[in-house]
Design a protein around this motif. Structure first.
Motif, PDB file in Angstrom:
ATOM      1  N   MET A 137      43.296  33.341  45.643  1.00  0.00           N
ATOM      2  CA  MET A 137      43.567  34.724  45.220  1.00  0.00           C
ATOM      3  C   MET A 137      44.140  35.501  46.416  1.00  0.00           C
ATOM      4  O   MET A 137      43.617  35.394  47.519  1.00  0.00           O
ATOM      5  CB  MET A 137      42.267  35.369  44.742  1.00  0.00           C
ATOM      6  N   SER A 138      45.213  36.248  46.196  1.00  0.00           N
ATOM      7  CA  SER A 138      45.819  36.999  47.293  1.00  0.00           C
ATOM      8  C   SER A 138      44.867  38.114  47.728  1.00  0.00           C
ATOM      9  O   SER A 138      43.926  38.472  47.006  1.00  0.00           O
ATOM     10  CB  SER A 138      47.151  37.609  46.851  1.00  0.00           C
ATOM     11  N   ILE A 139      45.128  38.650  48.906  1.00  0.00           N
ATOM     12  CA  ILE A 139      44.276  39.735  49.403  1.00  0.00           C
ATOM     13  C   ILE A 139      44.298  40.902  48.425  1.00  0.00           C
ATOM     14  O   ILE A 139      43.259  41.464  48.070  1.00  0.00           O
ATOM     15  CB  ILE A 139      44.752  40.153  50.815  1.00  0.00           C
ATOM     16  N   LYS A 140      45.471  41.227  47.941  1.00  0.00           N
ATOM     17  CA  LYS A 140      45.584  42.369  47.022  1.00  0.00           C
ATOM     18  C   LYS A 140      44.779  42.129  45.744  1.00  0.00           C
ATOM     19  O   LYS A 140      44.041  43.009  45.295  1.00  0.00           O
ATOM     20  CB  LYS A 140      47.050  42.625  46.686  1.00  0.00           C
ATOM     21  N   LEU A 141      44.899  40.924  45.201  1.00  0.00           N
ATOM     22  CA  LEU A 141      44.163  40.623  43.965  1.00  0.00           C
ATOM     23  C   LEU A 141      42.653  40.626  44.203  1.00  0.00           C
ATOM     24  O   LEU A 141      41.882  41.073  43.363  1.00  0.00           O
ATOM     25  CB  LEU A 141      44.606  39.270  43.403  1.00  0.00           C
ATOM     26  N   THR A 142      42.243  40.128  45.382  1.00  0.00           N
ATOM     27  CA  THR A 142      40.816  40.143  45.716  1.00  0.00           C
ATOM     28  C   THR A 142      40.312  41.583  45.766  1.00  0.00           C
ATOM     29  O   THR A 142      39.236  41.907  45.256  1.00  0.00           O
ATOM     30  CB  THR A 142      40.578  39.467  47.085  1.00  0.00           C
ATOM     31  N   ILE A 143      41.095  42.461  46.381  1.00  0.00           N
ATOM     32  CA  ILE A 143      40.693  43.866  46.480  1.00  0.00           C
ATOM     33  C   ILE A 143      40.593  44.494  45.083  1.00  0.00           C
ATOM     34  O   ILE A 143      39.614  45.180  44.757  1.00  0.00           O
ATOM     35  CB  ILE A 143      41.693  44.650  47.371  1.00  0.00           C
ATOM     36  N   MET A 144      41.585  44.234  44.247  1.00  0.00           N
ATOM     37  CA  MET A 144      41.587  44.802  42.890  1.00  0.00           C
ATOM     38  C   MET A 144      40.382  44.286  42.089  1.00  0.00           C
ATOM     39  O   MET A 144      39.719  45.023  41.368  1.00  0.00           O
ATOM     40  CB  MET A 144      42.889  44.423  42.162  1.00  0.00           C
ATOM     41  N   ASP A 145      40.107  42.992  42.261  1.00  0.00           N
ATOM     42  CA  ASP A 145      38.990  42.367  41.568  1.00  0.00           C
ATOM     43  C   ASP A 145      37.667  43.016  41.987  1.00  0.00           C
ATOM     44  O   ASP A 145      36.822  43.351  41.159  1.00  0.00           O
ATOM     45  CB  ASP A 145      38.997  40.861  41.926  1.00  0.00           C
ATOM     46  N   GLU A 146      37.528  43.232  43.308  1.00  0.00           N
ATOM     47  CA  GLU A 146      36.283  43.809  43.827  1.00  0.00           C
ATOM     48  C   GLU A 146      36.172  45.285  43.439  1.00  0.00           C
ATOM     49  O   GLU A 146      35.077  45.793  43.172  1.00  0.00           O
ATOM     50  CB  GLU A 146      36.231  43.623  45.345  1.00  0.00           C
ATOM     51  N   MET A 147      37.306  45.986  43.400  1.00  0.00           N
ATOM     52  CA  MET A 147      37.285  47.397  42.970  1.00  0.00           C
ATOM     53  C   MET A 147      36.778  47.492  41.531  1.00  0.00           C
ATOM     54  O   MET A 147      35.973  48.359  41.194  1.00  0.00           O
ATOM     55  CB  MET A 147      38.691  48.012  43.065  1.00  0.00           C
ATOM     56  N   ALA A 148      37.256  46.583  40.698  1.00  0.00           N
ATOM     57  CA  ALA A 148      36.844  46.599  39.292  1.00  0.00           C
ATOM     58  C   ALA A 148      35.342  46.328  39.176  1.00  0.00           C
ATOM     59  O   ALA A 148      34.639  46.971  38.394  1.00  0.00           O
ATOM     60  CB  ALA A 148      37.631  45.540  38.518  1.00  0.00           C
ATOM     61  N   ARG A 149      34.856  45.400  40.022  1.00  0.00           N
ATOM     62  CA  ARG A 149      33.431  45.051  39.980  1.00  0.00           C
ATOM     63  C   ARG A 149      32.565  46.235  40.412  1.00  0.00           C
ATOM     64  O   ARG A 149      31.566  46.566  39.764  1.00  0.00           O
ATOM     65  CB  ARG A 149      33.204  43.843  40.891  1.00  0.00           C
ATOM     66  N   VAL A 150      32.958  46.876  41.530  1.00  0.00           N
ATOM     67  CA  VAL A 150      32.173  48.019  42.026  1.00  0.00           C
ATOM     68  C   VAL A 150      32.192  49.147  40.990  1.00  0.00           C
ATOM     69  O   VAL A 150      31.168  49.772  40.698  1.00  0.00           O
ATOM     70  CB  VAL A 150      32.713  48.516  43.387  1.00  0.00           C
TER      71      VAL A 150
END
Lengths: 248, 81
Positions: free
Chosen positions: B1-14
């Motif tokens: 997973m790219s850094i950007k996708l990881t960030i988006m994924d974690e934002m959605a989780r939080v």
């Protein structure tokens, strides 16, 4: 206690109050990580004693808390080695005394660095780990000198009052993430820190205390254990004074 | 997973955990308009440090926290090099 031991970081745990806290928490089943510059003889003995008994566990993490810039890596490495951190006890402090007018600036700076700056930065990195977990307990060791006056301790008092303000505001900031933040305020204790107290000063403190004696390090360690425990789950942003009634 | 996708994924989780709704996450959207409040952002940084092994806001000399989503992602992309 849960089946998995809870990790608690105790700073300044090689002697005095910190060592008493580390011992108490270990006996209560926590996995204690004792942070201190060097492994004192009593800490070495305490670690050996824990290995003989089947309580929690006690580990030594050598670190100079004056090296504030190295704190992020310290926390990262401890998490890697031990896993999630449940508790933090900010106990390490220096107790330089003397008339402010002649106290060397380097001593004042050291007081602020070790008693205030270092615990705030350490808490920053530990609380982040707790935030990621959604749970945690922080206990700051302040002092009754943070809210009463004592001649010769002005700079020290400032650092301890700072930790009381820090406790209350951080409790508000991280409360809804399931993290409790409290302080204990010990009165005068018989430790190396108070060796400068003359016999007469000591007698005066005892005379003024409601219980006519000094609290000891184990009394304070019990208070810290309580604040870390499940029984204190609804207590946050408060200061628990343990001074044998000195400030009553 | 790219850094950007990881960030988006974690934002959605939080956001999910904090009961918030994420808005459109274009690069020029202000972080505080993303749907996460400052505490949510703090949790995000803590989680990303675990997932990416990186905290660009400690290692960088820049004392300002990024304002937009794009700058936030860039801080992680730069920090990983």
């Amino acid at each position: 206690m849960n089946d998995k031991p809870r990790n608690v970081l105790v700073t300044g745990a090689s002697r005095g109050l910190g060592l008493a806290i580390a011992r108490r928490l270990t006996a209560a089943g926590y996995r204690v990580i004792a942070v201190a510059r060097s492994k004192s003889k009593p800490l070495t003995e305490a670690i050996a004693a824990v290995e003989r008994d089947a309580h929690g566990s006690l580990h030594f993490a050598p670190f100079d808390l004056g090296k504030v810039e190295a704190i992020p890596d310290l926390v990262k490495n401890l998490r890697k080695e031990f896993g999630p951190l449940y508790g933090l006890v900010n106990n390490a402090a220096v107790g330089h005394d003397g008339a402010l007018a002649v106290m060397h600036n380097s001593r004042i700076e050291e007081l602020v660095r070790l008693n205030t700056l270092s615990p705030i930065v350490l808490t920053k990195y530990v609380v982040r780990a707790m935030m990621a977990e959604g749970a945690g307990r922080i206990v700051n060791v302040a002092s009754i000198i943070g809210f009463t006056g004592y001649s010769g301790l002005a700079a020290y008092a400032a650092t301890k009052a700072a930790m009381l303000g820090f406790t209350r505001s951080l409790a508000r900031e991280v409360g809804r993430l399931g993290i409790n933040v409290n302080a204990v305020a010990p009165g005068f204790l018989d430790t190396e820190m108070t060796h400068g107290l003359t016999g007469e000063q000591r007698e005066r403190v005892i005379r003024r205390s409601a219980l006519r004696r000094l609290a000891d390090v184990d009394d304070v360690a019990n208070a810290v254990e309580f604040l870390l425990g499940d029984q204190a789950r609804s207590i946050s942003g408060t200061v628990l004074t343990v001074d044998a009634g000195t400030t009553a | 997973m790219s850094i950007k996708l990881t960030i988006m994924d974690e934002m959605a989780r939080v956001a999910r955990e904090h009961g918030k709704t994420l808005g459109q996450l274009d690069d020029d959207v202000a972080l505080l308009d993303s749907g996460l409040d400052s505490l949510g952002l703090a949790v995000l940084v803590a989680r990303l440090e675990d997932r990416l092994g990186l905290d660009p806001f400690t290692t960088s000399d820049d004392v300002q926290f990024p304002v937009t989503v794009g700058d936030f992602v860039k801080a992680y992309e730069h920090g990983s090099h």
